[in-house]
Design an enzyme around this catalytic site. Structure first.
Site, short mmCIF file in Angstrom:
data_model
loop_
_atom_site.label_atom_id
_atom_site.label_comp_id
_atom_site.label_asym_id
_atom_site.label_seq_id
_atom_site.Cartn_x
_atom_site.Cartn_y
_atom_site.Cartn_z
N HIS A 196 84.45 34.22 112.92
CA HIS A 196 84.02 34.77 114.21
C HIS A 196 84.80 34.13 115.35
O HIS A 196 85.23 34.80 116.29
CB HIS A 196 82.52 34.48 114.46
CG HIS A 196 81.57 35.18 113.54
ND1 HIS A 196 80.57 34.54 112.85
CD2 HIS A 196 81.44 36.50 113.21
CE1 HIS A 196 79.87 35.41 112.16
NE2 HIS A 196 80.37 36.61 112.34
N LYS A 214 63.76 43.23 112.34
CA LYS A 214 64.56 42.68 111.24
C LYS A 214 64.66 41.17 111.40
O LYS A 214 65.21 40.69 112.39
CB LYS A 214 65.97 43.30 111.29
CG LYS A 214 66.49 43.69 109.94
CD LYS A 214 67.77 44.51 110.03
CE LYS A 214 68.99 43.64 110.10
NZ LYS A 214 70.23 44.41 110.30
N ARG A 243 87.81 41.91 108.27
CA ARG A 243 88.27 40.96 107.25
C ARG A 243 89.08 41.66 106.17
O ARG A 243 90.15 41.24 105.81
CB ARG A 243 87.07 40.28 106.58
CG ARG A 243 86.51 39.15 107.38
CD ARG A 243 85.16 38.76 106.89
NE ARG A 243 84.20 39.82 107.19
CZ ARG A 243 82.89 39.69 107.05
NH1 ARG A 243 82.40 38.58 106.57
NH2 ARG A 243 82.09 40.67 107.37
N SER A 259 78.86 34.93 107.12
CA SER A 259 77.63 34.19 107.41
C SER A 259 76.75 34.12 106.16
O SER A 259 76.11 33.10 105.91
CB SER A 259 76.84 34.88 108.54
OG SER A 259 77.60 34.91 109.71
P1 ADP Z 1 77.06 42.28 112.28
O1 ADP Z 1 75.69 42.08 111.70
O2 ADP Z 1 77.08 43.00 113.58
O3 ADP Z 1 78.10 42.80 111.32
P2 ADP Z 1 78.29 39.69 112.01
O4 ADP Z 1 77.87 38.43 112.69
O5 ADP Z 1 78.20 39.72 110.53
O6 ADP Z 1 77.46 40.81 112.71
O7 ADP Z 1 79.80 40.02 112.40
C1 ADP Z 1 80.20 40.27 113.73
C2 ADP Z 1 81.64 40.74 113.74
O8 ADP Z 1 82.49 39.69 113.28
C3 ADP Z 1 81.92 41.92 112.81
O9 ADP Z 1 82.89 42.75 113.40
C4 ADP Z 1 82.46 41.29 111.56
O10 ADP Z 1 83.29 42.17 110.84
C5 ADP Z 1 83.25 40.15 112.17
N1 ADP Z 1 83.43 39.04 111.23
C6 ADP Z 1 82.51 38.44 110.44
N2 ADP Z 1 83.07 37.47 109.71
C7 ADP Z 1 84.38 37.46 110.03
C8 ADP Z 1 85.52 36.70 109.59
N3 ADP Z 1 85.43 35.78 108.64
N4 ADP Z 1 86.71 36.97 110.17
C9 ADP Z 1 86.81 37.93 111.11
N5 ADP Z 1 85.81 38.69 111.55
C10 ADP Z 1 84.60 38.46 111.02
#
Ligand code: ADP
Length: 160
Positions: free
Chosen positions: A17, A41, A90, A128
């Site tokens: 992130h 949720k 990703r 995550s």
């Molecule tokens: P959501 O529940 O909205 O998908 P996340 O916290 O899982 O929220 O992810 C937020 C954003 O960050 C999304 O666009 C996701 O694809 C991106 N993201 C998550 N992990 C990574 C990573 N390792 N590298 C790049 N982008 C990521």
């Protein structure tokens, strides 16, 4: 002034992130990283905790603000005067979901564009959910999350 919203669950925020955020902050005048929460949720961490951990992890980036919101992302973006939603990609596995989300948001608000940044190869496998899994099995999460997040999560697990 070009404002971008970087919305997500950030449950918890990871180095993946952070990489997207750092590069997004080089492109836009201001990036608001916004923890989205849904009252129906339940997440792993409470939204306030997620937001606090984001705050502790992004202090080194000047043009970044931290916030949280409930409801439609585009409504939140409009309220903030943002014209861009920033998202990270990703792998191909992210693509289908992100495409559907982006097209839905365009259908709802054509004035707000989604910009995708592809993660650096070293962060491709970080998510995550993997961090939560490793943590709950007492593994080392230091390669995946910034130090304040690691500190908080490991002390939280010790108390359980
Ligand atoms: P959501 O529940 O909205 O998908 P996340 O916290 O899982 O929220 O992810 C937020 C954003 O960050 C999304 O666009 C996701 O694809 C991106 N993201 C998550 N992990 C990574 C990573 N390792 N590298 C790049 N982008 C990521």
């Amino acid at each position: 002034m070009k404002i971008a919203i970087y919305p997500g669950s950030f449950d918890p925020i990871t180095y993946g992130h952070l990489d997207v955020l750092e590069r997004g902050a080089e492109i836009f005048d201001k990036v608001i990283i916004a923890v989205s929460y849904n009252c129906n949720k339940k997440g792993f961490l409470e939204p306030d905790v997620r937001k606090e951990l984001v705050k502790k992890s992004v202090g080194h980036i000047k043009n970044v603000e931290v916030d949280s919101f409930d409801g439609l992302t585009i409504e939140y973006a409009r309220k903030q005067g943002a014209c861009v939603l920033l998202r990270g990609l990703r792998a191909v596995s992210d693509f289908e979901y992100e495409m559907q989300l982006s097209q839905t948001n365009s259908a709802l608000a054509d004035d707000i564009k989604t910009v995708f940044l592809i993660t650096k190869p070293e962060y491709t496998f970080i998510s995550s959910s993997t961090v939560r899994e490793i943590l709950l099995n007492n593994g080392d999460i230091s390669k995946f999350v910034p130090p304040p997040v690691e500190k908080f999560l490991t002390s939280m697990v010790c108390k359980i």
